[in-house]
Scaffold this active site. Structure first.
Site, PDB file in Angstrom:
ATOM      1  N   ASN A 143      16.791   5.826  13.317  1.00 33.59           N
ATOM      2  CA  ASN A 143      16.015   5.385  12.165  1.00 33.59           C
ATOM      3  C   ASN A 143      15.550   6.660  11.480  1.00 33.59           C
ATOM      4  OD1 ASN A 143      14.068   4.611  10.328  1.00 33.59           O
ATOM      5  ND2 ASN A 143      13.015   3.226  11.705  1.00 33.59           N
TER       6      ASN A 143
ATOM      7  N   ARG B 217      13.583   7.231   9.189  1.00 36.32           N
ATOM      8  CA  ARG B 217      12.170   7.302   8.823  1.00 36.32           C
ATOM      9  C   ARG B 217      11.296   7.720  10.002  1.00 36.32           C
ATOM     10  NH1 ARG B 217      10.265   2.403   5.320  1.00 36.32           N
ATOM     11  NH2 ARG B 217       8.676   3.946   4.868  1.00 36.32           N
ATOM     12  N   CYS B 218      11.879   7.821  11.182  1.00 36.29           N
ATOM     13  CA  CYS B 218      11.139   8.146  12.402  1.00 36.29           C
ATOM     14  C   CYS B 218      11.278   9.640  12.724  1.00 36.29           C
ATOM     15  CB  CYS B 218      11.678   7.289  13.547  1.00 36.29           C
ATOM     16  SG  CYS B 218      11.013   7.731  15.162  1.00 36.29           S
ATOM     17  N   THR B 219      10.164  10.314  12.881  1.00 35.00           N
ATOM     18  CA  THR B 219      10.167  11.751  13.187  1.00 35.00           C
ATOM     19  C   THR B 219      10.904  12.039  14.490  1.00 35.00           C
ATOM     20  OG1 THR B 219       8.082  12.040  12.026  1.00 35.00           O
ATOM     21  CG2 THR B 219       8.702  13.769  13.578  1.00 35.00           C
TER      22      THR B 219
ATOM     23  N   ARG C  47      14.608  11.710  14.011  1.00 31.82           N
ATOM     24  CA  ARG C  47      15.164  12.869  13.282  1.00 31.82           C
ATOM     25  C   ARG C  47      15.256  14.088  14.197  1.00 31.82           C
ATOM     26  NH1 ARG C  47      11.564  11.050   9.301  1.00 31.82           N
ATOM     27  NH2 ARG C  47      10.237  12.883   9.622  1.00 31.82           N
TER      28      ARG C  47
END
Length: 114
Positions: free
Chosen positions: A7, A9-11, A14
């Site tokens: 995802n 949007r997830c730190t 990433r």
């Protein structure tokens, strides 16, 4: 081939993706929110780390808090919840063959890369 259920949007997701990129190993990115898993795929994914469906649930998600917090569901019911609301699936998940880890902390990826 290594796969990451990601995802963007997830730190943490990433960070895991960056770790895989720096490893030099071939991998596939699966955007599980855009292409949700069906029940069979989710059961197969759960079997790799050998965890219960509830252990793959993100308990801080708004959907969890509003709809599931405090409820006792069966494993099939938790799987149904994740199929219906993929945002409930913990991330990132990194898979290689018959092994999988929830890469929290990111260093858990090393269990897959060796």
């Amino acid at each position: 081939m290594i796969q990451i259920y990601h995802n963007n949007r997830c730190t943490k997701s990433r960070q895991a993706l960056a770790e895989l990129e720096s490893s030099g190993k071939a991998f596939e990115v699966i955007y599980y929110l855009e292409t949700p898993l069906n029940k069979i795929q989710l059961k197969g994914l759960l079997s790799k780390p050998g965890i219960a469906p509830f252990d793959l649930i993100r308990k801080g998600e708004k959907i969890f808090i509003e709809n599931y917090k405090g409820k006792i569901l069966t494993d099939p019911e938790w799987i149904d919840a994740m199929v219906e609301h993929p945002i409930l699936i913990e991330r990132p998940i990194v898979v290689s063959g018959n092994k999988a880890v929830i890469a929290r902390p990111t260093e858990k990826i090393n269990e897959i890369l060796v």
